[in-house]
Design a protein around this motif. Structure first.
Motif, short mmCIF file in Angstrom:
data_model
loop_
_atom_site.label_atom_id
_atom_site.label_comp_id
_atom_site.label_asym_id
_atom_site.label_seq_id
_atom_site.Cartn_x
_atom_site.Cartn_y
_atom_site.Cartn_z
N ILE A 126 105.25 -79.71 -32.35
CA ILE A 126 105.83 -78.57 -31.70
C ILE A 126 105.19 -77.29 -32.15
O ILE A 126 105.89 -75.86 -32.02
CB ILE A 126 107.33 -78.50 -31.73
N ALA A 127 104.12 -77.40 -32.75
CA ALA A 127 103.33 -76.00 -33.39
C ALA A 127 103.41 -74.93 -32.41
O ALA A 127 103.67 -73.64 -32.76
CB ALA A 127 102.27 -76.39 -33.85
N VAL A 128 103.07 -75.31 -31.11
CA VAL A 128 102.78 -74.16 -30.06
C VAL A 128 104.07 -73.58 -30.03
O VAL A 128 104.20 -72.21 -30.02
CB VAL A 128 102.33 -75.04 -28.89
N ARG A 129 105.42 -74.29 -29.72
CA ARG A 129 106.49 -73.58 -29.70
C ARG A 129 106.89 -72.81 -30.82
O ARG A 129 107.41 -71.79 -30.77
CB ARG A 129 107.69 -74.88 -29.54
N THR B 33 114.20 -78.55 -32.48
CA THR B 33 113.96 -77.72 -31.18
C THR B 33 115.22 -77.30 -30.66
O THR B 33 115.12 -75.93 -30.12
CB THR B 33 113.38 -78.82 -30.00
N ASN B 34 116.37 -77.82 -30.94
CA ASN B 34 117.63 -77.15 -30.72
C ASN B 34 117.81 -75.95 -31.51
O ASN B 34 118.13 -74.88 -30.83
CB ASN B 34 118.76 -78.11 -31.08
N ALA B 35 117.33 -75.92 -32.69
CA ALA B 35 117.57 -74.61 -33.70
C ALA B 35 116.59 -73.70 -33.12
O ALA B 35 117.03 -72.57 -33.17
CB ALA B 35 117.43 -74.88 -35.14
N ILE B 36 115.59 -73.93 -32.52
CA ILE B 36 114.57 -72.94 -31.94
C ILE B 36 115.30 -72.37 -30.75
O ILE B 36 115.35 -71.26 -30.36
CB ILE B 36 113.25 -73.44 -31.83
N ILE C 89 114.96 -71.66 -39.99
CA ILE C 89 115.36 -72.91 -39.94
C ILE C 89 115.16 -73.36 -41.40
O ILE C 89 114.11 -73.10 -41.98
CB ILE C 89 114.51 -73.80 -38.96
N ARG C 90 116.02 -74.04 -41.96
CA ARG C 90 115.83 -74.77 -43.31
C ARG C 90 116.13 -76.31 -43.13
O ARG C 90 117.31 -76.44 -42.64
CB ARG C 90 116.75 -74.03 -44.35
N ILE C 91 115.21 -76.98 -43.50
CA ILE C 91 115.34 -78.55 -43.65
C ILE C 91 115.48 -78.91 -45.09
O ILE C 91 114.62 -78.52 -46.10
CB ILE C 91 114.31 -79.31 -43.02
N SER C 92 116.71 -79.78 -45.49
CA SER C 92 116.94 -80.23 -47.03
C SER C 92 117.50 -81.42 -46.95
O SER C 92 117.88 -81.93 -45.94
CB SER C 92 117.74 -79.17 -47.51
#
Ligand code: ADP
Length: 453
Positions: A315-318, A350-353, A364-367
């Motif tokens: 999803i790099a483009v997004r 994608t929802n967070a974006i 966004i943070r992923i942990s």
């Protein structure tokens, strides 16, 4: 001690009924009798040997004969396979009564015979159901009376009779009878109480068994219904694809062939038709994918860092278009369905974006953190947030909180996430502050082998 084991098994075979499933009082009564008969022979020698010697030395050979006969008779009860358990119990009690009377007759009313009277009341209350214990009180009273009468009329047998007076007889006898009655009554009360507790427990266990049977049946039917529903969703979405493809190709054919000729509303309708068909296609494909979750692939050990990296590349483009900042903390290796887990991360990211205010750059943070026997992952954002009353609703299939004109979507994303997490036997939930952001958490339990690693 092989001989002891042999002896024990032999006696158990004769003196014990097959244990019942429920260990109620009658089970313990039989068990007690069995143990008494098991130990009475070897332990009885402790009383028998000195008893015989002293009787012979003391000039009462009849007592030695009686003692030996009683021991032989108890051995007969123990080893003979014939009588039923109840009869054996009665015979043992009769034996001890004979011994008791013999001891009283030969050694005197103040001798060990009286102790046997009390012991018999206790023993009978323990191995027989009520009112057997009270019967022994009656028998003991009768024996005492008999000896009293014999003392009174001077027909008490041996020489020891000289020590007796009717007064001492009354004092001793009343104490013996009192002790017997007190022991029987107390033990009876205790046994009744225990029986009530056992009965209640049995009843509860029965209820529990019945309830778990009902529950099991319900689970089976729920499982079957779930499978049926999944199958239905799969078949329906699969079969709907065909007519949809026809509608879609016909509408593009219409556009191609007659697009030029159509004017005004005609053109608009055709555009709506194309948009609606496209949306329906997306919904049906989504539903089909939803019904397929967990059907393909097997769980394996996978590196979540790699999974997230691949998702972000996809999803790099997004990400670039929106200028999203993403922080990925070190993630663990876990035992999971990697394809499904990637889908889960992708939906949450994608929802967070997507769900941010127009002028905000998504962050966004992923942990992940270890919590006992599970891993808890989180994907947090600085988006529009969710009101607490929608915390559950958003995970239901096709449920959306915003019109499509505001935020594009099908309402399938979080339902996917829930199904994927449940496939891993975990849980998914959200914590959020409307206007400030949300954090989606999901737990993935560790399998046994993961714990060992
Ligand atoms: P979709 O994204 O297609 O609308 P989802 O099932 O992914 O469907 O989400 C359901 C609803 O949950 C969304 O319509 C949105 O209202 C809410 N939602 C999901 N993710 C977020 C988020 N990160 N921030 C705020 N709201 C969210």
């Amino acid at each position: 001690m092989k001989w002891w084991e042999k002896y024990r098994l032999r006696l158990e075979k004769n003196n014990w009924e097959k244990p019942t499933e429920v260990r109620d009082i009658s089970y313990w009564r039989n068990r007690l009798y069995n143990n008494v008969i098991l130990y009475i022979l070897p332990l009885g020698l402790i009383a028998w040997i000195p008893g015989v010697i002293m009787s012979v030395v003391g000039g009462i050979p009849m007592l030695a004969v009686l003692d030996s006969l009683i021991v032989l008779f108890i051995a007969f009860i123990a080893f003979s396979p014939v009588p039923a358990l109840r009869v054996r119990k009665v015979l043992l009690v009769v034996c001890i009564y004979l011994l008791c009377i013999g001891l009283m007759a030969f050694l005197g009313y103040f001798g060990p015979g009286r102790m046997y009277l009390v012991a018999l009341s206790v023993f009978v209350t323990l191995i027989f159901p009520a009112p057997a214990g009270y019967w022994t009180v009656a028998i003991n009273t009768f024996i005492c009376l008999l000896f009293g009468i014999m003392i009174h009329f001077g027909i008490y047998p041996p020489a020891v009779v000289l020590d007796y007076t009717i007064g001492s007889w009354i004092a001793v006898s009343s104490n013996v009878i009192f002790l017997c009655t007190a022991c029987v009554a107390a033990l009876d009360l205790l046994i009744k109480g225990l029986q009530t507790t056992i009965d209640k427990e049995e009843l509860l266990q029965k209820q529990l068994r019945e309830e778990s049977k009902v529950l099991e049946k319900m689970l089976v039917s729920v499982d079957a219904k779930n499978k049926e529903l999944e199958q239905f969703a799969h078949i329906a979405s699969h079969d709907l694809q065909e007519p949809l493809r026809t509608v879609s190709s016909l509408s593009s054919l219409l556009e191609k062939e007659y697009g030029e000729k159509l004017q005004g509303d005609g053109k608009t309708y055709l555009r709506y038709l194309a948009i609606s068909t496209e949306r329906m296609r997306a919904l049906i494909t989504g539903l089909l994918d939803y019904s397929r979750i967990g059907k393909e692939g097997k769980p394996e050990q996978a590196d979540c860092n790699k999974i997230v990296k691949q998702v972000l590349m996809g999803i790099a483009v997004r990400i670039n278009e929106t200028g999203t900042h993403i922080i990925v903390d070190p993630l663990p290796m876990i035992y999971c369905f990697p394809v499904e887990l990637a889908q889960l991360f992708q939906n949450l990211i994608t929802n967070a974006i997507k769900f941010v205010k127009p002028d905000i750059i998504p962050e966004i943070r992923i942990s992940a953190r270890e919590e006992g026997k599970q891993w808890v992952f989180s994907v947090s954002d600085n988006g529009i947030g969710i009101e607490p009353r929608f915390y559950e609703k958003i995970f239901v299939i096709f449920q959306r909180l915003h019109p499509r004109s505001e935020y594009e979507g099908t309402g399938l994303g979080l339902a996917y996430c829930k199904k994927i997490v449940e496939l891993h036997e975990g849980k998914i939930w959200v914590e959020s502050e409307p206007g400030k952001g949300s954090a989606f958490y999901f737990s993935i339990p560790k399998p046994e082998k993961d714990e060992k690693a």
